[in-house]
Design an enzyme around this catalytic site. Structure first.
Site, mmCIF file in Angstrom:
data_model
loop_
_atom_site.group_PDB
_atom_site.id
_atom_site.type_symbol
_atom_site.label_atom_id
_atom_site.label_comp_id
_atom_site.label_asym_id
_atom_site.label_seq_id
_atom_site.Cartn_x
_atom_site.Cartn_y
_atom_site.Cartn_z
ATOM 1 N N HIS A 102 -10.260 16.936 -11.608
ATOM 2 C CA HIS A 102 -10.747 17.447 -10.543
ATOM 3 C C HIS A 102 -12.138 18.030 -10.773
ATOM 4 C CE1 HIS A 102 -8.268 20.921 -10.879
ATOM 5 N NE2 HIS A 102 -9.099 21.524 -10.016
ATOM 6 N N HIS B 213 -15.143 30.274 -12.994
ATOM 7 C CA HIS B 213 -15.156 30.383 -11.482
ATOM 8 C C HIS B 213 -16.033 31.268 -10.808
ATOM 9 C CE1 HIS B 213 -11.117 28.126 -12.297
ATOM 10 N NE2 HIS B 213 -11.403 27.539 -11.092
ATOM 11 N N HIS C 121 -15.084 27.105 -3.587
ATOM 12 C CA HIS C 121 -13.626 27.138 -3.936
ATOM 13 C C HIS C 121 -13.445 28.646 -4.343
ATOM 14 C CE1 HIS C 121 -10.024 26.734 -6.203
ATOM 15 N NE2 HIS C 121 -10.512 26.739 -7.305
ATOM 16 N N ASP D 140 -14.757 21.173 -8.942
ATOM 17 C CA ASP D 140 -14.638 22.469 -8.213
ATOM 18 C C ASP D 140 -15.912 22.480 -7.553
ATOM 19 O OD1 ASP D 140 -11.856 23.059 -8.919
ATOM 20 O OD2 ASP D 140 -12.462 24.618 -10.127
ATOM 21 N N TRP E 297 0.906 -1.293 0.152
ATOM 22 C CA TRP E 297 0.017 -0.002 0.006
ATOM 23 C C TRP E 297 0.849 1.216 -0.010
ATOM 24 C CZ3 TRP E 297 -3.167 -0.282 5.347
ATOM 25 C CH2 TRP E 297 -2.277 -0.486 6.323
ATOM 26 N N HIS F 273 -7.079 20.283 -5.905
ATOM 27 C CA HIS F 273 -7.169 20.618 -7.253
ATOM 28 C C HIS F 273 -5.969 20.130 -8.192
ATOM 29 C CE1 HIS F 273 -10.662 23.335 -6.208
ATOM 30 N NE2 HIS F 273 -10.025 23.235 -5.029
HETATM 31 MN MN MN Z 1 -9.997 23.283 -9.435
#
Ligand code: MN
Length: 257
Positions: A72, A206, A78, A74, A60, A68
């Protein structure tokens, strides 16, 4: 009944599962901000044991990264515009928001010519003339073939910062306000263009998406394997307490023509 039909379609191959995810790898680029800001960490992996004296029957790793890093998700919290949005962290988002129909707008020809290409409302109108209005509650993905770029060409940094495509402020506002999308996804390192700081508002994807409680996906791949409409997206981030985003495995269910 619907799920039984889906199970049959998955078994006989008439519905395919397409992986839209890059491999988490220390070499995969992360966004680079101007040096006065905090920086996003790359993926790291260290071996804990590998069938050896540290653990004779098992292998492992411990891993670390930014929320991020890599392909990924958001979450609204964020961005400052989404800081007070209800259910704005990844652990709070209702799980039904992680599954939805997906529309793919192909901008790959234009972005091959112009790395700073901005997808405008007019580009969306042309797409809708062919494919019909974007259904409410859809994910909209901007195909640029950026995921095929290797090394430095991915961030495409210059003296004045990164050069990569994204949506115009008007395009994002239209998708949120007129089409009520769940979210917007890209193949680049962010949902905004590399030069998105110069738009109004700065980083409009964003600012507008997260201010309206919508989501972003970035560093997607294989968008060229999706039809313009008709696929189903599965994008469930890790359940990180108060998390602003999360690496995740993004899958699409695609019906064979
Ligand atoms: Mn991001």
């Amino acid at each position: 009944m619907t799920l039984a039909a889906l199970a049959g379609a998955l078994a006989d191959g008439s519905v395919r599962v397409v992986d839209l995810t890059h491999t988490l790898d220390p070499d995969f680029p992360v966004i680079i901000l101007p040096p006065e800001f905090g920086q996003c960490a790359r993926f790291r992996m260290e071996e804990v044991s590998a069938y050896d004296h540290r653990g004779p029957a098992w292998k492992w790793h411990n891993i670390s990264m930014s929320e991020h890093t890599g392909t990924h998700f958001d979450a609204p919290c964020h961005w400052i515009s989404g800081r007070d949005v209800p259910f704005g962290a990844v652990d709070e988002i209702p799980p039904e928001r992680f599954v939805g129909p997906v529309c793919v707008i192909d901008c790959s020809e234009a972005t091959a010519r112009d790395p700073d290409f901005l997808m405008t409302r007019d580009h969306i109108a042309v797409w809708e003339n062919t494919h019909g209005p974007i259904p409410r509650g859809s994910w909209v993905l901007m195909r640029t073939d950026w995921s095929k770029r290797k090394g430095a060409a991915y961030l495409n940094m210059a003296e004045d910062g990164p050069h990569s495509p994204g949506p115009s402020p008007e395009a994002i506002r239209f998708l949120v306000e007129e089409r009520d999308v769940i979210g917007f996804g890209t193949e680049t390192v962010g949902t905004d263009a590399g030069q998105g700081m110069h738009l109004s508002p700065p980083y409009p994807a964003h600012f507008i998406l997260h201010g309206a409680g919508r989501y972003g996906l970035q560093c997607l791949s294989n968008l060229d394997l999706l039809p313009p409409t008709g696929a189903m997206l599965l994008a469930a981030p890790l359940k990180i307490k108060n998390g602003t985003g999360s690496p995740l495995r993004v899958l699409a269910l695609v019906e064979e023509a």
